[in-house]
Scaffold this active site. Structure first.
Site, PDB file in Angstrom:
ATOM      1  N   ARG A 252      -3.422  -9.742   6.013  1.00 24.56           N
ATOM      2  CA  ARG A 252      -4.284  -9.845   4.605  1.00 24.56           C
ATOM      3  C   ARG A 252      -3.024  -9.200   3.353  1.00 24.56           C
ATOM      4  O   ARG A 252      -2.574  -8.023   3.321  1.00 24.56           O
ATOM      5  CB  ARG A 252      -5.385  -8.527   4.476  1.00 24.56           C
ATOM      6  CG  ARG A 252      -5.778  -8.961   2.551  1.00 24.56           C
ATOM      7  CD  ARG A 252      -7.039  -7.631   2.643  1.00 24.56           C
ATOM      8  NE  ARG A 252      -7.504  -8.087   1.670  1.00 24.56           N
ATOM      9  CZ  ARG A 252      -7.399  -7.284   0.603  1.00 24.56           C
ATOM     10  NH1 ARG A 252      -6.221  -6.584   0.521  1.00 24.56           N
ATOM     11  NH2 ARG A 252      -8.188  -7.292  -0.363  1.00 24.56           N
TER      12      ARG A 252
ATOM     13  N   LYS B   1       1.013  -0.993  -0.021  1.00 23.87           N
ATOM     14  CA  LYS B   1       0.539  -0.152   0.400  1.00 23.87           C
ATOM     15  C   LYS B   1       1.445   1.515  -0.122  1.00 23.87           C
ATOM     16  O   LYS B   1       2.260   1.124   0.218  1.00 23.87           O
ATOM     17  CB  LYS B   1      -1.394  -0.174   0.913  1.00 23.87           C
ATOM     18  CG  LYS B   1      -2.024  -1.134   0.994  1.00 23.87           C
ATOM     19  CD  LYS B   1      -3.016  -0.784   2.604  1.00 23.87           C
ATOM     20  CE  LYS B   1      -4.464  -1.636   1.694  1.00 23.87           C
ATOM     21  NZ  LYS B   1      -5.295  -1.174   2.599  1.00 23.87           N
TER      22      LYS B   1
END
Ligand code: 8Y4
Length: 268
Positions: A247, A213
């Site tokens: 995740r 991210k």
């Protein structure tokens, strides 16, 4: 069903229009199954399937298109890997219901029930474990101007309010997720990561999604493809702060990180 006495991995299977997958295309299902097979072999305990992109500015797809993308994969994975635990990444009750009825176990909802008022009652009815994620705003505009007086306090308050409402409805298994990158600046994300341990007080397992991210990419000035090493470094921090589920896109590397953390954790 899922042993959280030690950290576990949720592998990401992207079925969105901006990924390799295009529902009807010949061979796509096979490609998805091979990716699932690899993630399971590398040590993923859960496979997260999502058919709608939640990236900033991503296009909204219809319920029918989401179902057409996701359901054949749920059914095929179910059949090929009956032991795999599947989570369905959706904000829609219809998609959650059909996926759970076809054998998925967990509902991963980035909207905290704010898009479809039927989602929470459906999760309660199906008695499915539920990932409650924090987001400020909505995906299309959430990164325009994220603002908090105190991001940690705001997310704690959000969890307390929403878990009370969920339990009232009869949702019993709740996982908490601070929602890295969802209406947060880099500084907000790092503040949440640095103080992640505080959320353990809420007595629910913590799921973290930080794989490749912008909180990695912006600081290192790399693109998502180059962000694996940075992701790994932050995964170790998250584990030290008490994260139960990672995740991730890269299961093998996350498995190694957990293994090293376990070694450290067992060391006096
Ligand atoms: C490259 C790397 C490109 C990351 C895009 C992205 C979370 C989540 C997402 C999360 C939970 C994403 C569905 C965003 N993030 N669900 N979903 N927690 N529970 N972007 O952090 O991975 S999608």
């Amino acid at each position: 069903m899922l042993d959280l006495s030690t950290p576990q991995i949720m592998g990401i299977l992207n079925l969105t229009p901006d990924s390799f997958f295009d529902g009807g295309r010949y061979g796509d299902l096979d490609l998805a199954l091979r990716q699932v097979d690899q993630m399971l072999q590398e040590g993923a305990a859960i496979i997260d399937l999502g058919g709608m992109s939640s990236r900033p500015g991503a296009e909204f797809i219809s319920v029918d298109e989401e179902l057409q993308r996701v359901m054949p994969v749920v059914e095929a994975v179910r059949q090929a890997f009956p032991e795999a635990i599947l989570s369905i990444d959706t904000v829609r009750a219809t998609v959650a219901r059909q996926a759970i009825e076809a054998g998925a176990s967990i509902v991963n909802d980035i909207s905290a029930g704010s898009v479809d008022p039927e989602l929470w009652p459906t999760v309660a009815e199906l008695q499915a474990p539920y990932v409650l994620m924090h987001m400020q705003g909505v995906p299309s505009t959430m990164q325009d101007r994220p603002e908090y007086a105190d991001v940690n306090q705001e997310v704690v308050d959000f969890f307390i309010e929403k878990t009370a409402q969920l339990r009232e409805l009869g949702v019993n298994d709740i996982l908490l997720d601070v929602g890295f990158g969802f209406g947060k600046t880099v500084a907000h994300n790092y503040s949440l990561l640095k103080h992640l341990h505080q959320f353990r007080l809420l007595d629910a397992p913590l799921l973290v999604g930080l794989s490749r991210k912008s909180m990695v990419c912006k600081v290192l000035n790399v693109n998502p493809k180059q962000a694996l090493n940075g992701t790994t470094a932050l995964h170790m921090v998250a584990l030290q702060q008490g994260a139960s589920i990672l995740r991730v896109h890269d299961v093998r590397e996350a498995r190694e990180t957990i293994r090293l953390w376990q070694q450290l954790d067992q060391t006096s």
